[in-house]
Scaffold this active site. Sequence first.
Site, short mmCIF file in Angstrom:
data_model
loop_
_atom_site.label_atom_id
_atom_site.label_comp_id
_atom_site.label_asym_id
_atom_site.label_seq_id
_atom_site.Cartn_x
_atom_site.Cartn_y
_atom_site.Cartn_z
N PRO A 85 -27.17 0.28 -2.00
CA PRO A 85 -28.22 0.95 -2.16
C PRO A 85 -28.93 0.23 -3.62
O PRO A 85 -30.15 0.36 -3.99
CB PRO A 85 -27.87 2.21 -2.90
CG PRO A 85 -26.48 2.59 -2.07
CD PRO A 85 -25.89 1.17 -1.98
N GLU A 112 -16.35 3.79 -3.57
CA GLU A 112 -17.27 3.73 -4.76
C GLU A 112 -17.80 2.33 -4.53
O GLU A 112 -18.95 2.20 -5.24
CB GLU A 112 -16.54 3.78 -5.97
CG GLU A 112 -15.68 5.10 -6.26
CD GLU A 112 -16.62 6.21 -5.84
OE1 GLU A 112 -17.67 6.40 -6.22
OE2 GLU A 112 -15.90 7.26 -4.97
N ARG A 150 -35.38 -8.84 16.45
CA ARG A 150 -36.69 -8.67 17.02
C ARG A 150 -37.31 -9.67 16.80
O ARG A 150 -38.53 -10.13 17.39
CB ARG A 150 -37.39 -7.43 16.43
CG ARG A 150 -36.57 -6.10 17.19
CD ARG A 150 -37.15 -5.02 16.32
NE ARG A 150 -38.56 -5.04 16.36
CZ ARG A 150 -39.16 -4.28 17.40
NH1 ARG A 150 -38.50 -3.91 18.40
NH2 ARG A 150 -40.48 -4.36 17.67
N ASP A 165 -48.05 -8.18 16.12
CA ASP A 165 -48.56 -9.19 14.97
C ASP A 165 -49.80 -9.16 14.86
O ASP A 165 -50.44 -9.19 13.54
CB ASP A 165 -48.22 -10.67 15.69
CG ASP A 165 -46.50 -11.12 15.34
OD1 ASP A 165 -46.04 -10.17 14.54
OD2 ASP A 165 -46.21 -12.08 15.65
#
Length: 395
Positions: A85, A112, A150, A165
């Site tokens: 994160p 942790e 992808r 696109d």
Amino acid sequence: MKFTVISAFPEFFGPFFGTSVIGKATAKGLISHELLNPRDFSEAPHNQIDDYAYGGGGMVMMAEPLARAVEAAASNTSKVILMSPQGKRLEEALVEELAMEDHLLLLCGHYEGVDERFVESFVDLEVSIGDFVLTGGEIPAMALMDAVSRHISGVVGKKEAVEEDSFFRGMLDTPHYTRPAEWRGKKVPGVLLSGDHGAVSSWRRQESIRRTLERRPDLLENADIRPYLRKGVYVLFNVDPDEEDIAERVLPTLAEDAAAMGCKKAFLVSVKGEKAARDCVNRLKQRSPEAVWAGFLKAAGGIETASEWIKKREKAEPCVVPEGHFRNGLGTALRRVKREVLEKGKPVIFCFRCCRKQSPDSPKGDAEGKERELDLSLFGSLAVTLDRFFGCSRC
Ligand code: 4GY
């Protein structure tokens, strides 16, 4: 592309590598993958990989087993990524960058976190999939691999990829519908059943705009809005023909830049009136009749005449962005202009003051009639304004 995943919970990846885009791309030989368990690299009793945190507060993954796993898998072209994160947010731009690598080594943390000394020594990049905390990096690693795959050619069908696109770059997708045409009293928008491809694609563009403005206006900052502009973009240069250096040297280059950046026309307005503007344009065209900008530059009496001209041609009133409009920050001003232009499908005209002396059209209080040096700063402000307006953040 090769993916190596280092995870203490390899069971997570069984169905993932077997199915999904990854499974198909692996079967086609477009990508390969490898799964390593740091426990297999532990030299501690019971293959321990975590230990108590110094300073208290739970368990931390030890540096050594992770280091050995990375050393076993990495070459000098590998990119070592820790899913956390605290990392850089995963966005389509980063996904595209990562798709150009040939080996991604993904580390899935647990407990942790991971001993910081390992991160400093081995990790090239920390990546986050969002501001929330999961129990481990496995799900983020799968999200990253799915998104990156992808972008590897051959993985996703051409049809889908091309459409994505050219239309949804940086903007939100449109609503989708399938049969039946009426479901529980709700009808599919008529235009989608019309068979009129032009009408369908302009409906889609408008829906993308509507949703983006409503749900994620922040995206407009960087989205490439060029495919969404229904009318033209114009510039207006306010000159003083007596300031010969600007008229002769700076203007042609400015006009050329504006044309190259996708503007439809550059209007030339003179502080000495329309005739002076016309003379100036004629003089410039006579000097270099073959120039790209020659047909692009047009004399006008003022902002109003230029607006009228645009209105006639585009059949819509242009959104006028006066000179000095950006003194409170380009970002704020452009957000408003983009909203207006996209929502209402208007043309837009950006006005630039290209003379040292104060023009009568200038807002009051601007430099108080004092001379102001321009030339180079003029190229800069034209380029920055148009670039940020069009928003081709990745071209
Ligand atoms: N969010 N984006 C994420 C995550 C789990 C404690 C470090 C996230 O990328 N990874 O929540 N990862 C944590 C759990 C150790 C990884």
